[in-house]
Design an enzyme around this catalytic site. Structure first.
Site, PDB file in Angstrom:
ATOM      1  N   GLU A 123       0.845  -1.191   0.000  1.00 33.48           N
ATOM      2  CA  GLU A 123       0.000   0.000   0.000  1.00 33.48           C
ATOM      3  C   GLU A 123       0.877   1.235   0.000  1.00 33.48           C
ATOM      4  O   GLU A 123       1.820   1.292   0.780  1.00 33.48           O
ATOM      5  CB  GLU A 123      -0.913   0.036   1.235  1.00 33.48           C
ATOM      6  CG  GLU A 123      -1.901   1.188   1.154  1.00 33.48           C
ATOM      7  CD  GLU A 123      -2.868   1.253   2.348  1.00 33.48           C
ATOM      8  OE1 GLU A 123      -2.746   0.437   3.270  1.00 33.48           O
ATOM      9  OE2 GLU A 123      -3.728   2.128   2.335  1.00 33.48           O
ATOM     10  N   ALA A 264       1.927   0.005  10.695  1.00 36.40           N
ATOM     11  CA  ALA A 264       1.613  -1.384  10.415  1.00 36.40           C
ATOM     12  C   ALA A 264       0.767  -1.454   9.161  1.00 36.40           C
ATOM     13  O   ALA A 264       0.327  -0.422   8.649  1.00 36.40           O
ATOM     14  CB  ALA A 264       0.843  -1.999  11.586  1.00 36.40           C
ATOM     15  N   ASN A 267      -2.464  -6.266   5.509  1.00 33.85           N
ATOM     16  CA  ASN A 267      -2.530  -7.291   4.470  1.00 33.85           C
ATOM     17  C   ASN A 267      -3.411  -8.458   4.915  1.00 33.85           C
ATOM     18  O   ASN A 267      -3.310  -8.928   6.046  1.00 33.85           O
ATOM     19  CB  ASN A 267      -1.124  -7.837   4.181  1.00 33.85           C
ATOM     20  CG  ASN A 267      -0.100  -6.745   4.135  1.00 33.85           C
ATOM     21  OD1 ASN A 267      -0.186  -5.848   3.324  1.00 33.85           O
ATOM     22  ND2 ASN A 267       0.865  -6.795   5.055  1.00 33.85           N
ATOM     23  N   HIS A 299      -6.489  -1.664  15.255  1.00 28.45           N
ATOM     24  CA  HIS A 299      -6.693  -0.941  13.991  1.00 28.45           C
ATOM     25  C   HIS A 299      -6.527  -1.891  12.797  1.00 28.45           C
ATOM     26  O   HIS A 299      -7.397  -1.966  11.931  1.00 28.45           O
ATOM     27  CB  HIS A 299      -5.704   0.223  13.916  1.00 28.45           C
ATOM     28  CG  HIS A 299      -5.802   1.035  12.656  1.00 28.45           C
ATOM     29  ND1 HIS A 299      -6.521   2.199  12.572  1.00 28.45           N
ATOM     30  CD2 HIS A 299      -5.273   0.832  11.429  1.00 28.45           C
ATOM     31  CE1 HIS A 299      -6.438   2.674  11.341  1.00 28.45           C
ATOM     32  NE2 HIS A 299      -5.676   1.869  10.618  1.00 28.45           N
ATOM     33  N   GLU A 300      -5.421  -2.600  12.771  1.00 27.82           N
ATOM     34  CA  GLU A 300      -5.168  -3.482  11.622  1.00 27.82           C
ATOM     35  C   GLU A 300      -6.187  -4.614  11.590  1.00 27.82           C
ATOM     36  O   GLU A 300      -6.639  -5.018  10.530  1.00 27.82           O
ATOM     37  CB  GLU A 300      -3.737  -4.036  11.662  1.00 27.82           C
ATOM     38  CG  GLU A 300      -2.631  -2.975  11.750  1.00 27.82           C
ATOM     39  CD  GLU A 300      -2.758  -1.829  10.764  1.00 27.82           C
ATOM     40  OE1 GLU A 300      -3.317  -2.031   9.674  1.00 27.82           O
ATOM     41  OE2 GLU A 300      -2.323  -0.707  11.099  1.00 27.82           O
ATOM     42  N   GLU A 322      -9.687   4.400   6.237  1.00 27.04           N
ATOM     43  CA  GLU A 322      -8.843   4.856   7.348  1.00 27.04           C
ATOM     44  C   GLU A 322      -9.615   5.671   8.390  1.00 27.04           C
ATOM     45  O   GLU A 322      -9.471   5.442   9.586  1.00 27.04           O
ATOM     46  CB  GLU A 322      -7.628   5.630   6.831  1.00 27.04           C
ATOM     47  CG  GLU A 322      -6.658   4.783   5.996  1.00 27.04           C
ATOM     48  CD  GLU A 322      -6.131   3.545   6.714  1.00 27.04           C
ATOM     49  OE1 GLU A 322      -6.291   3.441   7.953  1.00 27.04           O
ATOM     50  OE2 GLU A 322      -5.577   2.661   6.038  1.00 27.04           O
TER      51      GLU A 322
END
Ligand code: ARG
Ligand code: ZN
Length: 861
Positions: A123, A264, A267, A299-300, A322
């Site tokens: 990204e 981070a 994926n 968050h991820e 986001e």
């Protein structure tokens, strides 16, 4: 690198659907130095009826071979950034064979080699550095990936999805094949190869599925991975409970690497993390580190739904995933600890960094309209203001209404690449409300000012508030429209229970009339920071004191106190203040705060109430930043508070002592107030002794660092000694030394540049590691006001010199660190000139990266 004259911006409104789709990707990656072979087989399908050629993105890619349906192709057009094939069939297999050199990839984008592992970061547009592809988020494919590498050096070969096969080869090499059943854009592709310590755990989902959780960390660091795994399980559970969102694959992997450009990356099924957001134990990590790990892991993880299952149609829509995911992680953090203190933390980011961005040449809406380098738009505006916009929706619709909107969003768009408009439409349709004006928050940049005037009629008991919104032009946009702004209010009357309400400001001017008052109420405006705006209201000092000490809303109490501190400080500089806040008023405030402290004190909120706004936040409150005067006033006020209230600080300091270390809310809050007390006590006679004692007695990083920070801020004699003890103790742990680097880099010492030189030549410093660069160079530029803004311009020059070198190796990091230089407009003329001079020097650099070019050229225009 590019020739500046051909650099061109992309525009949101130019979006066209892709001419081709790629339904499946079969990748084979043979890892070796210096040549890694990448073979990809793509199933390409024409999108609709047209005769456009197939254009693939690719950067710095030596092409070895290319085949269509197994036949070699000889006619193609190659440029440094693309590969074009004319007259291709409507549906076909395309095989592409390229070679890359991950070890020499210092940009940390695409496939790169760190000290002992290979990893990827795709990204936003890194996949094109691995192989030719249609590198845009609205091309979704099913991936199979086979990785080959030396077995001894790289026992773990990882990619997205499920492991489906593996085998050994005769020459000491092995291979593993992965398959990801979920279609995804290439920015979510990941590959990792290395030797790690592996921590494993399981999570049982609400529907009873058992998910394998795997965390890969550097050898010897397993003990430091526990907190991250615990955080992951909490996140998985929270998302089920609050949003009914369950994990979808059978395995979830997280890899921690030392060389990483940002925090981070989400994926699919294989998150890659900066090790700073994974590794923690009480000796080496602070409470803040523990907090950040929990929040970044969340968050991820939350991206699996908001980002991966539903992704962005194009990169202008970045805030779709986001802003929403930051909002979700903020809600999670608030549920894990204190809601008020978390809210304060979020608001500080907006006021310190986002307001600064909006006041600069980089001002952009949360959904930008023009982008040269996408990496420059992973900003506080897109992320944090984006989260504020989502929060306003949540405020307007309520938790249930918001949840209904989210449900509809997934019902409509699961598996798709969509836009911010699609998101708002789901919110709108699920709630039967009209959000057309609200949507302007997506297209309009800048910080709105809400100016409020009050009137009270003694005779009728009527209290009137007149609101006005002012949306001033920004660097990127001249014309502005009125926004839909939710404003929370609290009315406070003597002897009555305060009442709260939500006012929706939609017009340029609007009035709110309340009746039935027997006396003029005190109103607290913008409670909970219900909108990302600046508020103008002629509070009286008494009103602010009353709000600070009596409001029902913890956030409003804090905010009123901050206002008093800020106005007092500006009053000490040529900027001046319309409020006449005296030192007596400040003393009254602090006395009140201390007296208010009850048995069940929220120590963390108390610590926030007693903390002065930092200099960067103060700078955003005035049109001219008098850095020296403001910094001096702030230091003097801290000393005054320290010496006037030393007895109070000392009492709390001893009351909040505790033994042992656990990362629990109670313990964290006590350490927080205790270190705040130490910060002040350091500025009294007993400072040197007390700080040294805490440092020697401490067995956890929070208290050790608290002591060092206190010593640094009070310029205590013990500072250098404690710092070298710390350095020796952590000599082999660069992640911990980053804290030490940063403390030195933010020291307000006269020979700071010589100090920076020493840090850069430290044996643990590494110019290719972004964490190191940020801790020295970034910290100096962002958080050393006196050194960076030295009136001879030496601080500016130091940064520019460094950026000139860094840009060639890692443009993404260079473009972040240039930010403080680009904010010259608020400075006095002399400094502004010196800053512009350095920006001009940067711009004159041949082969400047797109990243730096975009930020520097904007800030000079
Ligand atoms: N999507 C990642 C996250 O927010 C960050 C990726 C940042 N990428 C970049 N090129 N700056 O979790
Ligand atoms: Zn994110």
């Amino acid at each position: 690198m590019s020739d500046n004259s051909v650099i061109q911006a992309k525009r949101r409104l130019d979006y066209q659907p892709p001419h081709f789709f790629i339904s499946t990707v079969d990748l084979s990656v043979k890892l070796e130095d210096p040549k890694t072979q990448v073979k990809s087989q793509l199933k390409v399908i024409r999108n609709g009826e047209h005769r456009h050629p197939l254009v693939l993105d690719g950067e710095e890619l030596p092409l070895i071979d290319i085949k269509i349906n197994a036949n070699s192709v000889t006619r193609y057009e190659q440029t440094p950034t693309s590969l074009t094939l004319e007259n291709v069939p409507d549906e076909f297999y395309l095989e592409i064979y390229t070679e890359i050199d991950p070890a020499s990839n210092s940009s940390l984008e695409g496939l790169y080699k760190t000290e002992n592992a290979y990893c990827t970061q795709c990204e936003a547009e890194g996949f094109r550095k691995i192989t030719y592809f249609i590198d845009r988020p609205d091309v979704l494919s099913e991936y199979s990936v086979t990785i080959y590498a030396d077995q001894k050096a790289y026992p773990y070969l990882l990619s997205n999805g499920n492991k489906v096969d593996s085998g050994k080869l005769e020459d000491g090499r092995h291979w593993v094949k992965w398959h990801d059943p979920f279609k995804k854009p290439c920015y979510l592709f990941a590959l990792v190869a290395g030797d790690f310590d592996l921590l494993e755990d399981h999570f049982k989902t609400v529907s009873g599925r058992k998910i394998l959780l795997q965390l890969f960390v550097d050898k010897g660091k397993a003990k430091r991975g526990k907190h991250a795994l615990t955080s992951l399980k909490k996140s998985m559970q929270w998302d089920e409970e609050v949003f009914d969102l369950e994990y979808d694959l059978d395995i979830y992997m997280v890899v921690a690497v030392d060389f990483f450009n940002m925090g981070a990356m989400e994926n699919k099924g294989l998150n890659v993390f900066n090790s700073k957001f994974v590794l923690a134990d009480s000796e080496s990590a602070t409470d803040e580190d523990f907090f950040n790990i929990e929040s970044v892991i969340a968050h991820e993880y939350f991206h699996n739904w908001t980002g991966n299952r539903v992704t962005c149609r194009d990169w202008f829509q970045l805030s779709l995933k986001e802003g929403l995911t930051v909002f979700r992680d903020q809600q999670f953090s608030a549920d894990m600890s204190s809601r008020v203190v978390n809210r304060i933390k979020n608001v500080k980011v907006i006021r310190e960094h986002q307001f600064a961005e909006d006041a600069s040449a980089m001002s952009h809406p949360i959904r930008p309209d023009e982008v040269i380098e996408m990496n420059n738009f992973y900003t506080v505006t897109v992320y944090d203001k984006g989260a504020e916009v989502i929060r306003m929706l949540h405020t307007l619709l309520g938790q249930q209404g918001f949840k209904n909107g989210i449900d509809l969003y997934f019902k409509r768009h699961d598996g798709q690449a969509v836009t911010c408009d699609d998101f708002v439409s789901a919110m709108q349709d699920a709630n039967q409300v009209d959000l057309s004006q609200f949507k302007l928050w997506y297209s309009q940049s800048g910080t709105p000012v809400v100016s409020v005037k009050e009137r009270f009629d003694d005779a009728t008991g009527e209290y009137i508030l007149e609101f006005q919104q002012i949306n001033a032009p920004t660097a990127d946009q001249q014309q502005k429209q009125n926004l839909h702004i939710p404003i929370r209010l609290e009315f406070m009357c003597n002897g009555e229970k305060p009442s709260a309400e939500l006012f929706e400001l939609k017009q340029g001017s609007q009035t709110l009339t309340k009746s039935g008052f027997t006396e003029k109420p005190t109103v607290a405006l913008l409670a909970d920071f219900s909108a990302p705006v600046k508020l103008e209201f002629d509070y009286t000092v008494d009103a602010l004191l009353k709000i600070a000490l009596q409001s029902q809303d913890g956030f409003s109490r804090w905010d009123a106190g901050q206002k008093l501190f800020s106005e007092y400080l500006h009053g000490k500089t040529p900027a001046g203040s319309t409020f006449k806040v005296s030192l007596r008023d400040i003393d009254n405030l602090i006395n009140g705060i201390f007296n208010d402290k009850q048995a069940d004190t929220d120590w963390a909120l108390l610590a926030e109430m007693l903390t002065l706004p930092n200099i960067e936040t103060l700078a955003q409150q005035v049109s001219r930043y008098y850095v020296v005067e403001l910094n001096k006033a702030r230091k003097e006020l801290e000393s005054h508070i320290a010496n006037t209230f030393s007895a109070n600080f000392l009492l709390i300091y001893s009351e909040s002592a505790q033994s042992g270390y656990k990362y629990t809310a109670t313990q964290v809050n006590k350490r927080k107030i205790r270190n705040l007390c130490l910060h002040y006590l350091a500025k009294t006679d007993i400072g040197d002794k007390l700080v040294s004692e805490q440092f020697s007695a401490s067995s956890n990083m929070t208290d050790s660092l608290g002591a060092l920070k206190a010593a640094q801020s009070a310029l205590l004699p013990c500072f250098e000694r404690l710092m070298s003890e710390f350095e020796q103790k952590w000599a082999d742990d660069p992640l911990v030394l980053d804290k030490w680097f940063a403390l030195h880099a933010s020291s307000e010492i006269p020979d700071i540049l010589a100090r920076l030189d020493l840090l850069l030549s430290h044996k643990q410093f590494n110019h290719d590691n972004p964490n190191r660069v940020r801790s020295v160079i970034g910290t100096f530029a962002f958080y050393n006001p006196t050194g960076f803004h030295a009136i001879d311009g030496s601080g500016y020059k130091y940064i520019a010199d460094y950026l000139l070198k860094l840009d060639a190796r890692n443009p993404q990091v260079a473009a972040r660190i240039v930010t403080p230089l680009s904010q010259w407009k608020k400075m006095d003329e002399a400094r502004a000139e010196l800053m512009k001079h350095q920006l001009t020097r940067l711009l004159a650099q041949p082969n400047l990266s797109k990243d730096l070019y975009e930020k520097v050229s904007k800030s000079l225009s």
